[in-house]
Design an enzyme around this catalytic site. Structure first.
Site, PDB file in Angstrom:
ATOM      1  N   GLU A   1       0.813  -1.221   0.000  1.00 37.59           N
ATOM      2  CA  GLU A   1       0.000   0.000   0.000  1.00 37.59           C
ATOM      3  C   GLU A   1       0.847   1.271   0.000  1.00 37.59           C
ATOM      4  O   GLU A   1       0.467   2.273  -0.611  1.00 37.59           O
ATOM      5  CB  GLU A   1      -0.949  -0.003   1.204  1.00 37.59           C
ATOM      6  CG  GLU A   1      -2.006  -1.100   1.169  1.00 37.59           C
ATOM      7  CD  GLU A   1      -1.509  -2.459   1.665  1.00 37.59           C
ATOM      8  OE1 GLU A   1      -0.346  -2.535   2.139  1.00 37.59           O
ATOM      9  OE2 GLU A   1      -2.261  -3.440   1.579  1.00 37.59           O
TER      10      GLU A   1
ATOM     11  N   PHE B   1      -6.057  -0.073   5.502  1.00 37.65           N
ATOM     12  CA  PHE B   1      -4.806  -0.045   4.735  1.00 37.65           C
ATOM     13  C   PHE B   1      -4.702   1.209   3.873  1.00 37.65           C
ATOM     14  O   PHE B   1      -3.645   1.498   3.310  1.00 37.65           O
ATOM     15  CB  PHE B   1      -4.687  -1.300   3.873  1.00 37.65           C
ATOM     16  CG  PHE B   1      -5.032  -2.565   4.611  1.00 37.65           C
ATOM     17  CD1 PHE B   1      -4.586  -2.768   5.911  1.00 37.65           C
ATOM     18  CD2 PHE B   1      -5.817  -3.547   4.036  1.00 37.65           C
ATOM     19  CE1 PHE B   1      -4.919  -3.918   6.612  1.00 37.65           C
ATOM     20  CE2 PHE B   1      -6.158  -4.697   4.728  1.00 37.65           C
ATOM     21  CZ  PHE B   1      -5.706  -4.887   6.015  1.00 37.65           C
TER      22      PHE B   1
ATOM     23  N   HIS C   1     -14.788  -1.188   3.213  1.00 39.91           N
ATOM     24  CA  HIS C   1     -14.736  -1.987   4.434  1.00 39.91           C
ATOM     25  C   HIS C   1     -14.398  -1.143   5.662  1.00 39.91           C
ATOM     26  O   HIS C   1     -13.696  -1.583   6.570  1.00 39.91           O
ATOM     27  CB  HIS C   1     -13.740  -3.137   4.289  1.00 39.91           C
ATOM     28  CG  HIS C   1     -14.171  -4.182   3.290  1.00 39.91           C
ATOM     29  ND1 HIS C   1     -14.507  -3.876   1.991  1.00 39.91           N
ATOM     30  CD2 HIS C   1     -14.323  -5.522   3.402  1.00 39.91           C
ATOM     31  CE1 HIS C   1     -14.836  -4.987   1.351  1.00 39.91           C
ATOM     32  NE2 HIS C   1     -14.742  -6.000   2.173  1.00 39.91           N
TER      33      HIS C   1
ATOM     34  N   ASP D   1     -14.194 -10.284  10.075  1.00 34.31           N
ATOM     35  CA  ASP D   1     -12.728 -10.208  10.079  1.00 34.31           C
ATOM     36  C   ASP D   1     -12.182  -9.597  11.371  1.00 34.31           C
ATOM     37  O   ASP D   1     -11.010  -9.778  11.699  1.00 34.31           O
ATOM     38  CB  ASP D   1     -12.224  -9.395   8.880  1.00 34.31           C
ATOM     39  CG  ASP D   1     -12.119 -10.246   7.623  1.00 34.31           C
ATOM     40  OD1 ASP D   1     -12.242 -11.483   7.737  1.00 34.31           O
ATOM     41  OD2 ASP D   1     -11.930  -9.677   6.538  1.00 34.31           O
TER      42      ASP D   1
END
Lengths: 317, 281
Positions: free
Chosen positions: A61, A86, A112, A120
């Site tokens: 990233e 991220f 997300h 998660d």
């Protein structure tokens, strides 16, 4: 109470994907970069239809943010795509130096976000990203509420010159804003007029705010509902106008109450028109694994929580 | 094209500019700046295809990105003396309201700068992005970068090094200032990096070494050789062996002058070793 119809649950990230595919056709300068999450970010159509302008970066990233910053030099408009965690915390210094301080026309697109990522768990459920991004000078911060608005926002940020953080989510949620809406960055959307309390919501909490307003109406409480899709720059004029009328406010967001929309509203009030405020937000905590709806209930981020907060704040007037 | 003596004179004047800038504000990074003087001189005066004036997009010209932004004194001097902004402005280095910030930035609109750098390890990614855009735009010009060797301890570099080779970014020439020094000491003492040549080659780069990085002719030959290797499916790495503090005897070869300014007496000594050639600002 103005009625809003859910035309069918859809995920906001698919609105992003649809917006990107359309941009691929209409704006030859738009390029997409992805860090191994093409499917999750719904960038498959862009990749398939505009392969020469799709850049698979791999799980890297920091490199992605830097490449995006560099691609603006020569006129491209890069959209980076990965999860919110991220997209921000992992690459904060890269964004700070290579994008924000360097004033590069990069669109950091984050899926997300928040608890609704679900199973998660907390490693992926960032609840601090709005705060991180709004603190960067020159950064525009947008958190959209449904599929249609996310698609409209995706198209709008391509036309805007400057760094943008565009935040959306994973789950399928009510799609209720107009398909043909014009997305105006920095402009609040008044969803329902009311007199007793102002509910200012962003992202997935906007639909919940509308459900809360209906419940409050049944209890004889008239709630004004404002959709703040742009947290920075904040539409202070619309917020102050409403709160001067209602005298109190509930802010609602899928984010920590430290650093989020609520704090921006609180600062606006403190400087201009002090008024009681309640925060529907996570209270300086990490999330956990679970079914999204149950997490939103446990962490008090739903219509019921907004109703409770509204009743509480009205008593404080 | 300037001749070799003109390049030598240019470099000597740049050395004066470096030590005068850092002396005035008693801060800044002379060591790495002096070590890279020949590189910057040759790059801007001999190697790069540059347009008149400056615009951010830099279409149809070669681009350069400085990743180790702390050697701003050499960058500013060479930019000013290459016509990007008035040489007199070097006197504002690190002062309030100056465009010459401690580390280079686009924020104050200084011509010649296309990205902020200072927080290490980010420049190669940016350069890859600019190189990608050049390809999309059908622009055959090259993108150059400079990195400190110690800077390669930052992990983002290796993400970029991996990406550039895998994606055949062959319009990129990345030079590593191999002076084997960093703030806390020798790179081999702080965090040994082993063979950078072997590492870059293992990642798929075309690597060439310039053993005399403070020799004008050697740098010209090395960078011309690097240019000739572009467009062949691999990014090109130049390992430039330099000496930190080169040209000022008491600074040479030591990490002690990485980020330390000379006092009045030391300044005079440094200037005596580098006589005025193009005129002081």
């Amino acid at each position: 109470m103005k009625k809003y119809t859910n035309t069918g649950n859809k995920d906001t990230r698919s609105g992003f994907g649809a917006g990107m595919d359309e941009l691929g056709k209409t704006n030859e300068n738009v390029v997409a970069l992805c860090a191994d999450l093409t499917g999750s970010l719904k960038l498959g159509d862009f990749q398939k239809n505009h392969p020469e302008r799709f850049f698979q970066i791999g799980i890297a990233e920091a490199n992605m943010i830097g490449i995006a910053a560099g691609m603006t030099i020569g006129g491209k408009i890069p959209f980076t795509g990965t999860f919110a965690n991220f997209s921000t915390g992992r690459v904060y210094d890269q964004i700070r130096q290579s994008v924000a301080y360097s004033d590069k026309n990069v669109k950091i697109c984050a899926s997300h976000a928040g608890l609704t990522l679900g199973e998660d768990g907390a490693t992926h459920q960032i609840l601090e990203d709005i705060g991180l991004m709004k603190m960067l000078p020159g950064m525009t911060v947008i958190n959209t509420c449904d599929y249609n608005q996310t698609k409209a926002a995706t198209l709008a940020v391509a036309e805007y010159k400057g760094p943008v953080y565009l935040r959306f989510g994973r789950p399928k949620v009510a799609n209720f804003t107009p398909e043909d809406q014009k997305f105006e960055i920095g402009k609040a959307v008044l969803l329902n007029e009311g007199n007793d309390v102002t509910i200012i919501a962003t992202g997935h909490l906007v639909w919940e705010a509308l459900q809360a307003a209906e419940e409050l109406e049944e209890k004889g409480i008239s709630a004004e509902v404002i959709n703040i899709h742009t947290i920075k720059p904040l539409d202070e004029e619309a917020i102050l106008k409403s709160i001067k009328k209602t005298g109190c406010v509930v802010t609602a967001e899928e984010h920590n109450y430290l650093g989020g929309l609520g704090e921006s509203v609180a600062r606006t009030l403190t400087q201009n028109h002090p008024a009681p405020q309640e925060f529907v937000a996570t209270k300086d905590t990490f999330g956990e694994s679970g079914v999204p709806e149950l997490l939103m209930e446990k962490y008090e981020l739903n219509a019921a929580a907004i109703v409770r907060a509204s009743e509480k704040v009205i008593k404080r007037k | 094209m300037p001749n070799k003596q003109q390049l030598e004179d240019f470099a000597t004047q740049v050395r004066r500019d470096i030590v005068r800038q850092v002396h005035k504000v008693n801060s800044g990074h002379p060591g790495g700046s002096l070590g890279c003087t020949e590189f910057f001189t040759v790059l801007y005066q001999e190697i790069m295809d540059r347009k008149e004036g400056f615009d951010m997009d830099g279409k149809d010209e070669d681009l350069f990105f400085l990743s180790n932004g702390h050697i701003s004194p050499v960058f500013y001097s060479v930019l000013a003396r290459s016509g990007y902004f008035p040489v007199e402005e070097l006197s504002t280095f690190r002062l309030i309201d100056s465009r010459l910030q401690g580390h280079p930035t686009t924020h104050e609109g200084l011509p010649g700068i296309r990205i902020a750098s200072g927080s290490l390890g980010q420049g190669m990614s940016v350069a890859i992005g600019a190189a990608n855009t050049k390809k999309l735009n059908g622009d055959n010009h090259l993108v150059y970068t400079l990195h400190g060797d110690g800077e390669l301890q930052e992990g983002q570099n290796w993400e970029a090094i991996m990406y550039a080779a895998a994606n055949k970014v062959d319009n990129l020439i990345s030079t590593v200032d191999l002076n084997h020094q960093q703030i806390d000491g020798c790179t081999d003492d702080v965090l040994p990096m082993g063979s950078l040549k072997a590492k870059f080659e293992a990642f798929g780069w075309d690597v060439l070494e310039v053993k005399k990085g403070n020799n004008i002719s050697a740098v010209i030959d090395g960078l011309n050789e690097a240019k000739s290797r572009t467009g062949k499916g691999k990014p090109v790495c130049v390992l430039l062996y330099t000496e930190m503090g080169h040209g000022v005897d008491y600074m040479m070869g030591s990490h002690a002058w990485h980020g330390v300014a000379p006092n009045d007496e030391q300044l005079e000594k440094a200037l005596a070793q580098n006589p005025e050639t193009l005129g002081d600002y």
